[in-house]
Design an enzyme around this catalytic site. Structure first.
Site, PDB file in Angstrom:
ATOM      1  N   TRP B 155      36.110  37.767  31.885  1.00 48.81           N
ATOM      2  CA  TRP B 155      37.416  37.295  31.453  1.00 48.81           C
ATOM      3  C   TRP B 155      38.426  37.814  32.467  1.00 48.81           C
ATOM      4  O   TRP B 155      38.454  39.006  32.784  1.00 48.81           O
ATOM      5  CB  TRP B 155      37.680  37.854  30.061  1.00 48.81           C
ATOM      6  N   ASP B 236      33.094  45.218  25.036  1.00 49.88           N
ATOM      7  CA  ASP B 236      34.180  44.355  24.590  1.00 49.88           C
ATOM      8  C   ASP B 236      33.537  43.343  23.653  1.00 49.88           C
ATOM      9  O   ASP B 236      32.730  42.514  24.084  1.00 49.88           O
ATOM     10  CB  ASP B 236      34.835  43.651  25.783  1.00 49.88           C
ATOM     11  N   LYS B 272      39.408  35.492  17.240  1.00 53.73           N
ATOM     12  CA  LYS B 272      38.577  34.295  17.071  1.00 53.73           C
ATOM     13  C   LYS B 272      37.853  34.275  15.751  1.00 53.73           C
ATOM     14  O   LYS B 272      37.875  33.285  15.030  1.00 53.73           O
ATOM     15  CB  LYS B 272      37.519  34.208  18.182  1.00 53.73           C
TER      16      LYS B 272
END
Lengths: 462, 425
Positions: B155, B236, B272
């Site tokens: 990311w 993460d 999310k």
């Protein structure tokens, strides 16, 4: 040992760099004196019954980490909560309380939230700069909707994480584009200002502000220090209701401060955390910022809605940078975004929607103004009551009128650090160690008790 | 100093300005426009496009089959319960205790000994970004000579975060472009060759942007090698529940590391899996030696948060703790997460089938091999640009497709466009 090291970090900015070295050697010291091994050694894994053989496992990399000191402001509330004495009084953190000493959710906020529930809006990511409807109303609230600087699009505004987050983004901007430039902060100032500039690696020094002899503004000292600062320094100013002293410059003094800042080519940097809470009027409380803007000066302003809309935990505020051109504002805004992205990506939506609705819907805005007057009014009346109690009870003839002259949520009592501790230990009155009391946490009913506590502490505690 | 010179230069310009005593010359002359964020900039461009055919498969935000953002039913219910019943007082610096408790159970397991023994230092964080940032600042402060090993690709904001925290970055092999899968051998080499005790950033599940995850066996090997090397694992975890549809399963990598005794760090996000994107809710946790160390580490994490934002936002945290703290709401949530994951898995199948039916000469197996929100299509930036210019399809230039933006309504249009720009590749 460890606590000394960490208190150094609060004292001077240069300490924060030596702190790194101290910590590194402390980590080594810690490992050698407390434990027989370093992070690379192996110990038997915590047995879960499955394996009997020695499993190579890492000891924590963070072995030597010591306890951070309690936050000087937020730590007070934690200590208050732990106190079981029924007389206890929390005059620590600046959070508004009703006369019954309950937190207060404004009616306009409830209405706005109901509207939001009904509308059933989604929870998508805001853009990095935040909710555009919020950014529009917040800069209008600050500068005045008709202000030419807004028409000319010269203000770069992004939503921030209340006052703290907005200050931090601005500090990061200063660090990146004015490396080596200093920020001047008032002595005293809100406890977290220094932490913010330290962590953002922006050097700072203090300008005189509080005069203990008059319990008022040391204007001459302030002017001297601003004058002495290197050209192009950032001057951190409290737009209204100075925290912790409650002492604001007069309009004439603001003019002189502006003159000097222009002369020295300094940049004014306003922290506006109490717009509406000082005088009760949102416009009046913005007059210092508007005065500077009207002179064509470039400036930075951090805003917070924690107090004036009671949105504390929602973390809603903004950073505004008034530039001399729309082009500069566009570029600055893009860089503010670039600083925010690696900090939190985009700001929380809930508080922003509340503010946008309250300010944007005329009926709600009018209602807010009234609630604001009510809150500011309650504080003015407890100031009066406290002053009256002190004047009656204190037979020595000491002049307590500074309490009436101070403005906003806080009063600087003039109590010393030791006295602040004593009043907590003996009277269960919780306040910050700089002698600041939050009048927002005081009820009319408790004024007499507090007056007794202050008088006893002032005269009898060392 | 150069700064003084620049300032006095500016000052002399100001005093000689023809605009008069109060000059309008700007302090911000040397501020250049920042480049557009590669991910969030895509949505900005999409919004500006007037074409009725436009498709947004850029940012990783879930959409339903009509292409609309979704607010989960369990979230709506939680908000109804919360409305008006709580004040908005500041949370403690470390955030909502209840939310943290529930978050740790999700990540570490309901019956985790680490939780029972209070060995985990944890704070509420500003979603995944905020959790990573506080960890990066913490790493800088307490291990100032350390670096962070970041997978290639990752990311994009990971690079920004550790850079702004002033932690030097190194990379490790991850994605294998030829197979569009994991370059496991090269990854293991990098792990073995890194100096002992290095810090590694790992994606717990549903790797962003590739969708390529190690298998369980591979995770066990990675964990073993980490033990040998004494490396620190920072996970993460932004997609727990979103990858397979089952949060417990999606935490497998973390559980393997915990079984092996690693004192990990973990960033969790509810953006999310609970659809709380804009609420910015997450959790940062660090496993410590014992309760005493956990208390000390937590205090230091708070010390980093205070000058950044003082205390975290309350609303989203209340939503999370309301849902996870109520067995019925939690079950409802589990069902809704599975629903989202299943829809995405269905769209992966559909996209692959469509491309195969169109007679594409290329292999599109990776679409269904990869997992989570994203598919690393293998398209080049030039091909992506064509998709945008000719077909009004918006995605990041690394060829990453957000499968959450694919619907039964647009999947054949998308397949056709991809086929057109890749068929002569």
């Amino acid at each position: 040992m460890a606590s000394t090291m960490f208190s150094l970090a609060f004292a001077t900015p240069s300490a924060s760099f030596s702190l790194q070295h101290n910590l590194k050697s402390k980590l080594k010291l810690g490992t050698s004196s407390q434990r027989a091994f370093s992070g690379k050694d192996f110990v038997k894994a915590k047995s879960n019954g499955r394996t009997a053989m020695t499993v190579a496992v890492n000891v924590s990399q963070f072995e030597g980490i010591t306890m951070a000191p309690p936050d000087p402001i937020l730590g007070v509330s934690e200590a208050f909560k732990a106190d079981t004495n029924e007389l206890k009084l929390n005059l620590g953190v600046g959070a508004y309380r009703t006369e019954d000493l309950q937190p207060y959710v404004l009616n306009v906020v409830k209405k706005a939230e109901n509207l939001m529930l009904e509308r059933g809006e989604n929870k998508e990511y805001l853009p990095i700069e935040g909710l555009s409807a919020f950014n529009k109303v917040t800069s209008e609230l600050l500068f005045g909707a008709d202000n030419p600087v807004l028409q000319q699009q010269r203000v770069a505004t992004i939503q921030g994480l209340s006052g703290t987050g907005s200050l931090r983004i601005a500090a990061a901007l200063i660090e990146r584009y004015f490396p080596g430039s200093k920020v001047l902060i008032s002595s005293p100032t809100w406890g977290n200002h220094k932490n913010i500039f330290n962590d953002a690696r922006v050097p700072w020094s203090e300008y005189q502000y509080y005069d203990p002899r008059t319990v008022g503004l040391d204007f001459a000292g302030m002017i001297d220090d601003i004058k002495a600062a290197p050209e192009g320094s950032f001057i951190l100013l409290h737009g209204c209701a100075h925290n912790p002293t409650g002492i604001d410059p007069t309009p004439e003094q603001w003019e002189k401060i502006a003159d000097l800042i222009q002369e020295k080519n300094h940049i004014p940097f306003f922290d506006v955390a109490y717009q509406g809470f000082a005088s009760g009027s949102l416009d009046q409380d913005a007059s210092s910022v508007r005065l500077f803007a009207a002179r064509g000066m470039e400036l930075l302003v951090a805003q917070s809605y924690s107090k004036n809309l009671g949105l504390y935990g929602e973390r809603i505020g903004a950073i505004n940078v008034l530039c001399s051109s729309a082009d500069a504002a566009t570029r600055v805004k893009s860089q503010l975004k670039r600083l925010a992205r690696p900090m939190y990506s985009n700001p929380p939506i809930h508080g922003a929607r509340i503010v946008a609705n309250v300010i944007g819907i005329p009926e709600l805005f009018s209602e807010w103004k009234k609630e604001m007057e009510m809150m500011a009014g309650r504080i003015k009346s407890v100031r009066q009551k406290l002053y009256d109690s002190l004047s009656v009870k204190d037979k020595s003839g000491k002049d307590w009128s500074f309490i009436l002259k101070q403005i906003g949520m806080f009063s600087f009592t003039g109590l010393s650090k030791a006295q602040s501790e004593s009043i907590t230990n003996k009277w269960h009155v919780y306040m910050t160690k700089d002698g600041r009391i939050s009048l927002a946490g005081l009820s009319a009913a408790k004024c007499e008790y507090l007056a007794d506590a202050i008088i006893d502490t002032y005269y009898n505690a060392s | 100093m150069a700064i003084r010179a620049a300032i006095s230069d500016r000052c002399s310009k100001l005093s000689s300005s023809s605009l008069g005593a109060r000059s309008l010359s700007s302090w911000w002359g040397n501020v250049e426009p920042a480049p557009k964020d590669p991910i969030l900039g895509v949505t900005e461009a999409f919004l500006a496009d007037p074409s009725p055919d436009k498709v947004n498969v850029g940012v990783g935000a879930y959409r339903d089959n009509s292409g609309k953002p979704v607010v989960l039913e369990c979230v709506r219910e939680a908000e109804r319960r919360i409305a008006g019943s709580f004040n908005m007082e500041y949370l403690p610096m470390g955030g909502s205790v209840k939310m943290i408790e529930e978050s740790l159970k999700l990540a570490y397991g309901e019956n985790s000994d680490l939780i029972k023994d209070k060995r985990i230092a944890a704070i509420q964080a500003l979603s995944g970004t905020g959790a990573c940032r506080i960890f990066a600042d913490f790493q800088k402060r307490f291990c100032p000579d350390s670096q962070i090993y970041i997978p290639v690709p990752t990311w994009s904001n990971h690079h920004n975060i550790w850079r702004d925290a002033h932690v030097p970055q190194k990379t490790y092999h991850y994605y294998h472009p030829e197979s569009k899968g994991l370059d496991f051998a090269a990854m293991m080499d990098d792990i073995k060759n890194a100096p002992k005790g290095s810090f590694f950033l790992l994606h717990a599940c549903a790797h962003n942007p590739t969708g390529v995850d190690p298998t369980e066996e591979q995770w066990r090997e990675i964990s073993h090698q980490f033990k040998v090397m004494g490396h620190f694992a920072f996970f993460d975890m932004a997609y727990q529940g979103f990858a397979s549809g089952n949060p417990e399963k999606d935490a497998t990598a973390i559980r393997i590391f915990l079984e092996d005794g690693h004192p990990i760090g973990c960033a969790q996000s509810y953006a999310k899996n609970m659809g709380l994107y804009g609420q910015r809710v997450g959790c940062l946790s660090i496993v410590c030696e014992d309760e005493k160390q956990a208390v000390a580490v937590k205090s230091q994490l708070q010390q980093l948060a205070r000058p950044m934002y003082s205390n975290p936002p309350v609303h989203g945290a209340l939503v999370v703790s309301t849902i996870l703290g109520d067995p019925n709401l939690k079950n409802q949530w589990l069902g809704e997460v599975k629903g989202m994951a299943d829809r995405i898995i269905g769209m992966r199948t559909a996209l692959r089938e469509n491309l195969e039916k169109l007679g594409s000469p290329l292999s599109w197996e990776h679409i269904t091999n990869q997992i989570g929100m994203f598919c690393y299509s293998g398209m080049t930036p030039e091909q992506v640009d064509r998709l945008t210019k000719e077909y009004h399809i918006y995605m990041t230039r690394n060829g990453r497709i957000s499968m959450a933006g694919v619907t039964t309504g647009n999947v054949s249009y998308l397949a056709n466009a991809i086929h057109e720009v890749t068929k002569s590749a």
